[in-house]
Write a protein that holds these residues in place. Structure first.
Motif, PDB file in Angstrom:
ATOM      1  N   TRP A  84       0.840  -1.206   0.000  1.00  0.00           N
ATOM      2  CA  TRP A  84       0.000   0.000   0.000  1.00  0.00           C
ATOM      3  C   TRP A  84       0.874   1.254   0.000  1.00  0.00           C
ATOM      4  O   TRP A  84       0.604   2.216  -0.718  1.00  0.00           O
ATOM      5  CB  TRP A  84      -0.915  -0.004   1.228  1.00  0.00           C
ATOM      6  N   GLY A  86      -6.864  -1.562  -0.299  1.00  0.00           N
ATOM      7  CA  GLY A  86      -7.505  -1.115   0.939  1.00  0.00           C
ATOM      8  C   GLY A  86      -8.033   0.293   0.914  1.00  0.00           C
ATOM      9  O   GLY A  86      -8.518   0.799   1.931  1.00  0.00           O
ATOM     10  N   ALA A  95      -9.071   0.632   5.879  1.00  0.00           N
ATOM     11  CA  ALA A  95      -9.221  -0.455   6.846  1.00  0.00           C
ATOM     12  C   ALA A  95      -8.559  -0.153   8.185  1.00  0.00           C
ATOM     13  O   ALA A  95      -8.940  -0.717   9.217  1.00  0.00           O
ATOM     14  CB  ALA A  95      -8.645  -1.746   6.257  1.00  0.00           C
ATOM     15  N   LEU A  96      -7.558   0.747   8.185  1.00  0.00           N
ATOM     16  CA  LEU A  96      -6.839   1.051   9.426  1.00  0.00           C
ATOM     17  C   LEU A  96      -7.315   2.334  10.099  1.00  0.00           C
ATOM     18  O   LEU A  96      -6.895   2.633  11.221  1.00  0.00           O
ATOM     19  CB  LEU A  96      -5.336   1.172   9.139  1.00  0.00           C
TER      20      LEU A  96
END
Length: 615
Positions: free
Chosen positions: A4, A27, A120-121
């Protein structure tokens, strides 16, 4: 480096747009921001300088601290600052200032943060950062928000995204739960620092020492850990020794040799009394609150991430340079200051930098140097920004609120009053901007606090009533305002010169009589002023005419000592500079005989030119 980071983050940081399909597969992308809640309430809940310093150091460590050298991505240990939170989530961030590796954090400073993260984080980071602040401070909280964004939008319309991000952050702060609550049952011993929460245990094993609550104990421990030396003071010393400040290091050193070892023996002030001892009267301090005007809009209006990061870094460097230069130019190490706790005499740095943010700063300095420091701070900040094309042609100015008061006044109230003065100065700046005036200089409002009763009223209420404002009871419907504050930097410099001329040219008894007459209203004070003018010798008449010319009193077609202002509401308004002049008499250096002779000659030349021009 994760996939990423390589395929999404790095291209964006380099000004390119990554493939949208790849972004989604890896993501997605979120714009993540955070801001500490009610910083001033946390920092100033205690009146003691070590606790104030410790609170500021804790917040700076959390916000500005670099990761530990052995703290790696995915580390299982508890993070100690926000950068370690990102590392624990396996996101890239720098380890030190010279680190050139990719960094997902776009900006961090002043209690705020902006970063690019995978969707997602985002929620995980939010929870971890909020938990970090709760764990390390016990009471301070931070608000985090995020929004999913397209990589193309980050490159092409970041300003629109930042406008929405700011809205999300404000809304989240408004909806946030109250601050952590500590129940104080009747038998509980109160904290001897904040007086708010129950004490947990004594600060040391000795019974004569104070009982503190957990948050205050953390502040004290943080201050003691660094021997009471604020990190900003250490950075100031470093910049001074390196010769990177526009001031004379030898003047600040005040007899010391310019070496790092020399400064090891110079301590930070332990309380406000020690800073006040460095003032000429040994009892007054100056509380300075500075903040940029419309600077946030200039930064948030950036079109790209690179532009946003550059502007943020420029602002931080400019504010730090301005603060350090102002302190180095107008202060020097104070020798033989009595430390009450030990009964010994020590050498100290006679100031306290509470915080330096992106475009704001809070300082405590000796009272007699506060006006000069505020003036240099504002002008240096604006001069630093003018050197960068990102701010060229923009109105990038600074406003300052300054309170000068006795050292025994509660620092929390001084901060509140300085904040009110800052708002007043900002209002003047907005008015000048609307009229297209003073496009390159900011404003200052100040108050010399002479009695405790002034603390019980807000600034607007204080200045709208007697003795600051005299409202006529007759049909004239006019207000005589006994101050011309706030001032621009040019006007502050002019006010200092006026005070120096008045200090040498008129007696204090004459000034006191004029101040008394001003409180009797505009007509009575005008008659008194003209009567005193008629009784004066030729030199004093010339001095008074010169002062009237300097402040445009004659140009306003109003009898001195009043200046006619624009009407507001149903009242005609008049102001005078004599109360302002009296307040700064003890804040400007007295002219030597040689300097006074030079000023007298300058006044004669200027008034002779006026006579020739009028003829």
């Amino acid at each position: 480096m994760s996939e990423w980071s390589q395929k999404v983050l790095v291209p964006i940081l380099e000004g390119q747009s990554p493939d949208a399909t790849e972004v989604e597969r890896l993501g997605g992308l979120a714009l993540f921001s955070a801001d500490v809640d009610k910083v001033k309430e946390y920092v100033f809940e205690s009146t003691r300088l070590p606790e104030i310093r410790g609170a500021s150091m804790i917040l700076d460590k959390l916000n500005l601290g670099w990761p530990r050298s052995d703290y790696k991505q995915g580390d299982s240990r508890q993070p100690k600052n926000v950068r370690e939170v990102f590392l624990q989530a396996r996101l890239p961030t720098r380890y030190h200032k010279q680190d050139k590796n990719p960094d997902c954090i776009v900006y961090v400073g002043g209690g705020s943060l902006l970063a690019l993260v995978p969707i997602a984080l985002a929620e995980i980071l939010k929870k971890e950062i909020e938990a970090l602040y709760a764990r390390e401070t016990c009471v301070a909280t931070i608000t985090c928000v995020w929004q999913p964004v397209a990589a193309d939008d980050v490159q092409k319309c970041l300003d629109d995204l930042m406008a929405r991000q700011s809205l999300l952050l404000r809304r989240a702060k408004e909806e946030k739960d109250p601050l952590p609550f500590f129940e104080a049952i009747p038998p509980a011993r109160r904290c001897q620092s904040c007086g708010i929460r129950p004490a947990a245990e004594p600060s040391e094993t000795r019974p004569e020492l104070r009982w503190l609550c957990r948050p205050c104990k953390k502040k004290v421990e943080q201050s003691k850990k660094h021997r009471g030396k604020n990190q900003w003071t250490q950075k100031f010393v470093s910049e001074l020794l390196a010769g990177r400040l526009d001031c004379d290091p030898k003047a600040y050193l005040n007899g010391y040799e310019p070496t790092a070892q020399t400064f090891d023996s110079v301590q930070s002030a332990d309380n406000l009394e020690e800073i006040a001892q460095a003032s000429q009267d040994n009892k007054t301090i100056g509380f300075i609150y500075a903040d940029g005007n419309g600077i946030g809009c200039l930064v948030e209006g950036s079109k790209t991430i690179g532009d946003y990061r550059r502007k943020s870094c420029i602002l931080h460097r400019a504010m730090r340079q301005a603060v350090f230069t102002a302190l180095g130019r107008h202060l020097h190490i104070a020798h033989d200051i009595l430390r009450e706790a030990t009964g010994k005499h020590v050498d100290i740095h006679p100031f306290e930098i509470i915080t330096i943010g992106g475009d704001d700063a809070l300082l405590i300095v000796p009272g007699d140097r506060a006006l000069d420091i505020a003036l240099t701070l504002g002008r240096t900040f604006e001069a630093e920004l003018s050197q960068h094309e990102e701010f060229t042609g923009r109105r990038a100015t600074l406003s300052v609120g300054l309170v000068i008061a006795d050292r025994r006044n509660p620092v929390y109230f001084l901060r509140t009053l300085a904040e009110d003065l800052l708002k007043s100065a900002k209002k003047r700046d907005r008015e000048l901007a609307e009229k297209g005036q003073s496009p390159t200089e900011g404003t200052l409002d100040f108050l010399v606090l002479k009695s405790q009763t002034m603390l019980s009223r807000d600034l607007t209420d204080l200045r709208s009533h007697f003795p600051w404002t005299i409202i006529s009871a007759d049909p004239r419907r006019e207000k005589a305002i006994l101050t011309s504050r706030p001032f621009t930097w040019t006007e502050v410099k002019q006010l200092k010169r006026t005070a120096q001329a008045v200090d040498r040219g008129l007696s204090r008894a004459q000034l006191q009589a004029l101040r008394k007459a001003l409180r009797q209203g505009r007509l009575a004070s005008t008659l008194f002023y003209l009567y005193q003018w008629a009784r004066s010798d030729e030199w004093r008449k010339m001095l008074l005419r010169w002062l009237e010319e300097q402040w445009g009193i004659q140009a306003s077609n109003t009898p001195p000592p009043w200046i006619k202002l624009e009407p507001k509401g149903k009242y005609e308004r008049y102001a005078t500079i004599w109360e302002d002049t009296y307040d700064v008499l003890d804040l400007v250096p007295r002219l030597s005989d040689e300097e006074w002779s030079e000023l007298q000659e300058q006044i004669r030349r200027e008034m002779q030119r006026e006579v020739v021009h009028a003829g």
